[in-house]
Motif scaffolding. Structure first.
Motif, PDB file in Angstrom:
ATOM      1  N   MET A 183       0.667  -1.832  -0.355  1.00 39.16           N
ATOM      2  CA  MET A 183      -0.074   0.039   0.480  1.00 39.16           C
ATOM      3  C   MET A 183       0.890   1.014   0.093  1.00 39.16           C
ATOM      4  O   MET A 183       1.922   1.291   0.732  1.00 39.16           O
ATOM      5  N   SER A 184       0.167   1.993  -0.725  1.00 39.79           N
ATOM      6  CA  SER A 184       1.167   3.088  -1.059  1.00 39.79           C
ATOM      7  C   SER A 184       0.572   4.772  -0.538  1.00 39.79           C
ATOM      8  O   SER A 184      -0.558   4.858   0.341  1.00 39.79           O
ATOM      9  N   THR A 185       1.522   4.715   0.689  1.00 38.36           N
ATOM     10  CA  THR A 185       1.810   5.641   1.977  1.00 38.36           C
ATOM     11  C   THR A 185       1.651   7.010   1.160  1.00 38.36           C
ATOM     12  O   THR A 185       2.146   7.687  -0.059  1.00 38.36           O
ATOM     13  N   ASP A 186       0.771   8.401   1.650  1.00 43.19           N
ATOM     14  CA  ASP A 186       1.503   9.869   0.693  1.00 43.19           C
ATOM     15  C   ASP A 186       2.285  10.369   0.554  1.00 43.19           C
ATOM     16  O   ASP A 186       3.262  10.708  -0.597  1.00 43.19           O
ATOM     17  N   ILE A 187       4.000   9.840   1.193  1.00 46.17           N
ATOM     18  CA  ILE A 187       4.665  10.166   0.863  1.00 46.17           C
ATOM     19  C   ILE A 187       5.365   9.563  -0.112  1.00 46.17           C
ATOM     20  O   ILE A 187       6.086   9.986  -0.793  1.00 46.17           O
ATOM     21  N   ASP A 188       5.229   7.844  -0.254  1.00 49.83           N
ATOM     22  CA  ASP A 188       5.257   7.718  -1.388  1.00 49.83           C
ATOM     23  C   ASP A 188       4.140   8.500  -3.084  1.00 49.83           C
ATOM     24  O   ASP A 188       4.984   8.413  -4.486  1.00 49.83           O
ATOM     25  N   ARG A 189       3.497   8.552  -2.551  1.00 43.19           N
ATOM     26  CA  ARG A 189       2.885   9.837  -3.618  1.00 43.19           C
ATOM     27  C   ARG A 189       3.224  10.819  -3.734  1.00 43.19           C
ATOM     28  O   ARG A 189       3.008  11.569  -5.281  1.00 43.19           O
ATOM     29  N   GLN A 190       3.370  11.186  -2.876  1.00 45.50           N
ATOM     30  CA  GLN A 190       4.308  12.947  -3.267  1.00 45.50           C
ATOM     31  C   GLN A 190       5.520  13.097  -4.129  1.00 45.50           C
ATOM     32  O   GLN A 190       5.928  11.771  -4.694  1.00 45.50           O
ATOM     33  N   TRP A 191       5.049  13.983  -5.704  1.00 48.06           N
ATOM     34  CA  TRP A 191       6.156  14.516  -6.618  1.00 48.06           C
ATOM     35  C   TRP A 191       7.218  13.831  -6.357  1.00 48.06           C
ATOM     36  O   TRP A 191       8.887  13.349  -7.174  1.00 48.06           O
ATOM     37  N   THR A 192       8.340  14.419  -5.634  1.00 45.54           N
ATOM     38  CA  THR A 192       9.287  14.352  -4.886  1.00 45.54           C
ATOM     39  C   THR A 192      10.134  12.978  -4.554  1.00 45.54           C
ATOM     40  O   THR A 192      10.851  12.597  -5.509  1.00 45.54           O
ATOM     41  N   SER A 193       9.103  12.137  -4.501  1.00 42.79           N
ATOM     42  CA  SER A 193       9.326  10.351  -4.530  1.00 42.79           C
ATOM     43  C   SER A 193       9.411  10.695  -5.427  1.00 42.79           C
ATOM     44  O   SER A 193      10.132   9.145  -5.993  1.00 42.79           O
ATOM     45  N   ARG A 194       8.177  10.415  -5.921  1.00 44.81           N
ATOM     46  CA  ARG A 194       7.946   9.435  -7.385  1.00 44.81           C
ATOM     47  C   ARG A 194       9.007  10.479  -8.506  1.00 44.81           C
ATOM     48  O   ARG A 194       9.531   9.335  -9.126  1.00 44.81           O
ATOM     49  N   LEU A 195       9.264  10.920  -8.129  1.00 47.67           N
ATOM     50  CA  LEU A 195      10.623  11.780  -9.573  1.00 47.67           C
ATOM     51  C   LEU A 195      11.458  10.567  -9.458  1.00 47.67           C
ATOM     52  O   LEU A 195      12.249  10.414  -9.990  1.00 47.67           O
ATOM     53  N   ARG A 196      12.118  11.394  -7.478  1.00 47.16           N
ATOM     54  CA  ARG A 196      13.818  10.447  -7.419  1.00 47.16           C
ATOM     55  C   ARG A 196      13.248   8.780  -8.016  1.00 47.16           C
ATOM     56  O   ARG A 196      14.453   8.246  -8.194  1.00 47.16           O
ATOM     57  N   ARG A 197      12.286   8.265  -7.412  1.00 45.70           N
ATOM     58  CA  ARG A 197      11.840   6.928  -7.827  1.00 45.70           C
ATOM     59  C   ARG A 197      12.257   6.485  -9.288  1.00 45.70           C
ATOM     60  O   ARG A 197      13.329   5.599 -10.147  1.00 45.70           O
ATOM     61  N   SER A 198      11.873   7.799 -10.235  1.00 46.95           N
ATOM     62  CA  SER A 198      12.099   6.821 -11.670  1.00 46.95           C
ATOM     63  C   SER A 198      13.531   7.437 -12.417  1.00 46.95           C
ATOM     64  O   SER A 198      14.228   7.223 -13.616  1.00 46.95           O
ATOM     65  N   VAL A 199      13.641   8.620 -11.542  1.00 46.48           N
ATOM     66  CA  VAL A 199      14.928   9.299 -11.776  1.00 46.48           C
ATOM     67  C   VAL A 199      16.237   7.760 -11.593  1.00 46.48           C
ATOM     68  O   VAL A 199      17.024   7.625 -12.617  1.00 46.48           O
ATOM     69  N   VAL A 200      15.741   7.279 -10.276  1.00 40.69           N
ATOM     70  CA  VAL A 200      16.885   6.561 -10.360  1.00 40.69           C
ATOM     71  C   VAL A 200      16.914   4.905 -11.022  1.00 40.69           C
ATOM     72  O   VAL A 200      17.869   4.199 -10.919  1.00 40.69           O
ATOM     73  N   ALA A 201      15.926   4.663 -11.326  1.00 41.72           N
ATOM     74  CA  ALA A 201      14.847   3.508 -12.138  1.00 41.72           C
ATOM     75  C   ALA A 201      16.077   3.871 -12.768  1.00 41.72           C
ATOM     76  O   ALA A 201      16.489   2.268 -14.064  1.00 41.72           O
ATOM     77  N   LYS A 202      16.254   4.553 -13.754  1.00 38.38           N
ATOM     78  CA  LYS A 202      15.957   4.968 -15.179  1.00 38.38           C
ATOM     79  C   LYS A 202      17.816   5.326 -15.062  1.00 38.38           C
ATOM     80  O   LYS A 202      18.460   4.203 -16.278  1.00 38.38           O
ATOM     81  N   LEU A 203      18.263   6.278 -14.231  1.00 33.14           N
ATOM     82  CA  LEU A 203      19.888   6.118 -14.225  1.00 33.14           C
ATOM     83  C   LEU A 203      20.258   5.872 -13.275  1.00 33.14           C
ATOM     84  O   LEU A 203      20.888   6.856 -12.451  1.00 33.14           O
ATOM     85  N   PRO A 204      20.645   4.714 -12.708  1.00 28.23           N
ATOM     86  CA  PRO A 204      21.595   4.198 -11.343  1.00 28.23           C
ATOM     87  C   PRO A 204      22.615   4.778 -11.030  1.00 28.23           C
ATOM     88  O   PRO A 204      23.100   5.208 -12.718  1.00 28.23           O
ATOM     89  N   PRO A 205      22.885   4.785 -10.330  1.00 26.91           N
ATOM     90  CA  PRO A 205      24.663   6.627 -10.158  1.00 26.91           C
ATOM     91  C   PRO A 205      25.459   4.661 -11.209  1.00 26.91           C
ATOM     92  O   PRO A 205      26.052   6.203 -11.825  1.00 26.91           O
ATOM     93  N   ASP A 206      25.655   3.747 -11.348  1.00 33.67           N
ATOM     94  CA  ASP A 206      26.238   3.033 -11.722  1.00 33.67           C
ATOM     95  C   ASP A 206      26.490   3.260 -13.078  1.00 33.67           C
ATOM     96  O   ASP A 206      27.110   3.029 -13.843  1.00 33.67           O
ATOM     97  N   LYS A 207      24.871   3.347 -13.531  1.00 30.24           N
ATOM     98  CA  LYS A 207      24.789   3.356 -14.559  1.00 30.24           C
ATOM     99  C   LYS A 207      25.665   4.692 -15.700  1.00 30.24           C
ATOM    100  O   LYS A 207      25.756   5.662 -16.673  1.00 30.24           O
ATOM    101  N   LEU A 208      25.170   6.276 -13.806  1.00 28.20           N
ATOM    102  CA  LEU A 208      25.714   7.395 -14.911  1.00 28.20           C
ATOM    103  C   LEU A 208      27.028   7.727 -15.513  1.00 28.20           C
ATOM    104  O   LEU A 208      27.511   8.239 -15.710  1.00 28.20           O
ATOM    105  N   LEU A 209      27.867   7.000 -13.677  1.00 24.58           N
ATOM    106  CA  LEU A 209      29.357   7.131 -14.231  1.00 24.58           C
ATOM    107  C   LEU A 209      29.964   5.794 -14.429  1.00 24.58           C
ATOM    108  O   LEU A 209      30.259   5.898 -13.357  1.00 24.58           O
ATOM    109  N   PRO A 210      29.972   4.779 -14.683  1.00 25.70           N
ATOM    110  CA  PRO A 210      30.121   3.793 -14.690  1.00 25.70           C
ATOM    111  C   PRO A 210      31.768   3.332 -15.134  1.00 25.70           C
ATOM    112  O   PRO A 210      32.546   4.801 -14.991  1.00 25.70           O
TER     113      PRO A 210
END
Ligand code: HEM
Lengths: 207, 60
Positions: free
Chosen positions: A1-28
């Motif tokens: 179940m997603s909480t309010d915090i999970d749904r706020q735009w900062t959390s969603r943006l962070r999750r999608s950025v990290v999923a698309k471009l994890p640090p080891d992919k950004l600086l391999p």
């Protein structure tokens, strides 16, 4: 179940950025063996040249639009600005030839190719507005030639090459911001997608 | 005048540019040279060995 915090735009943006471009992919740490070729050096050469162009351009901006004609430091920084632009275009076009030969837009990399191509066009516009911002006879000559071309398209009504203020603003504010943002997007796309595999490899995989 | 311009004197650029003309095609020698150097650099980038390539291992 997603909480309010999970749904706020900062959390969603962070999750999608990290999923698309994890640090080891950004600086391999490593790259595929085929990247050990001089042809891969030209993208980063273009980027380095762009860095020098912007740094020297910022120095030229410090004391207004004419000082570089009457000071030896001005001549020196002006020359660094011009010659790093030459290296920038030199490297960018070899980079483009290389990526064209590799068909590097394969495998969902069209945005990488397209941002590259648009950066190329924006860079040409930046160079042209730079030529008419030199504040010398050369820039006057170029502007009076260019006005006939652009007036014949109707574009001169808004984009007036005889207007030094407008050309200088485009040259040192709008177009460089565009070129840098496009370059960032371009390189982020390279990191997101990873370096394109050689053509033979894709053919073998799809056969 | 020559003083302080040692580097510039390597090639004397103090004259009008040279142009090549073939029918409607016209190009300055300087631009033609740059294009030739670019093509040479491109070919060299493809064929010149990259340092350290032998003992480098890719991730796969
Ligand atoms: C400001 C200009 C440019 C900069 C700073 C730049 C920078 C880079 C860098 C650093 C890379 C990764 C390293 C490499 O493969 O060289 C790259 C890759 C790439 N560039 Fe550019 N580039 C520019 C212009 C262009 C242009 C004009 C095109 C083509 C129209 C282009 C197409 C590509 C493509 C398709 C890739 C991906 C290659 C792959 O996935 O293996 N770039 N660029």
């Amino acid at each position: 179940m997603s909480t309010d915090i999970d749904r706020q735009w900062t959390s969603r943006l962070r999750r999608s950025v990290v999923a698309k471009l994890p640090p080891d992919k950004l600086l391999p740490d490593t790259q595929p063996a085929y990247v050990a070729s001089w042809i891969y050096v030209f993208g980063v050469t273009t980027m380095a040249a762009l860095g020098v162009v912007i740094a020297t351009g910022c120095i030229l901006a410090l004391d207004g639009p004419q000082w570089w004609h009457s000071s030896s430091l001005g001549h020196f920084v002006n020359s660094l600005h011009l010659w790093s632009v030459e290296i920038f275009f030199f490297a960018m076009v070899i980079h483009l030839w290389g990526k064209f030969a590799m068909a590097a837009w394969r495998g969902g990399r069209s945005l990488t190719w397209v941002t590259g191509a648009i950066t190329f066009m924006v860079s040409i516009l930046t160079a042209f507005t730079g030529y008419v911002s030199q504040t010398n006879f050369d820039s006057q000559w170029i502007a009076t030639q260019a006005k006939d071309g652009i007036n014949s398209t109707g574009g001169g009504a808004f984009f007036n090459v005889l207007n030094l203020g407008q050309m200088l603003m485009w040259h040192i504010v709008l177009l460089p911001i565009g070129a840098v943002l496009l370059t960032v997007l371009h390189v982020v796309m390279v990191r997101v997608k990873g370096v394109v595999p050689p053509i033979v490899e894709t053919v073998e995989l799809s056969a | 005048m020559a003083q302080g311009w040692g580097l510039g004197a390597l090639i004397n650029l103090n004259h009008y540019g040279h142009y090549l003309q073939w029918h409607v095609f016209s190009i300055s020698v300087a631009n033609l040279l740059v294009i030739i150097v670019m093509i040479a650099t491109f070919v060299a980038a493809l064929v010149a060995p990259f340092p350290g390539r032998r003992n480098r291992k890719g991730p796969q």
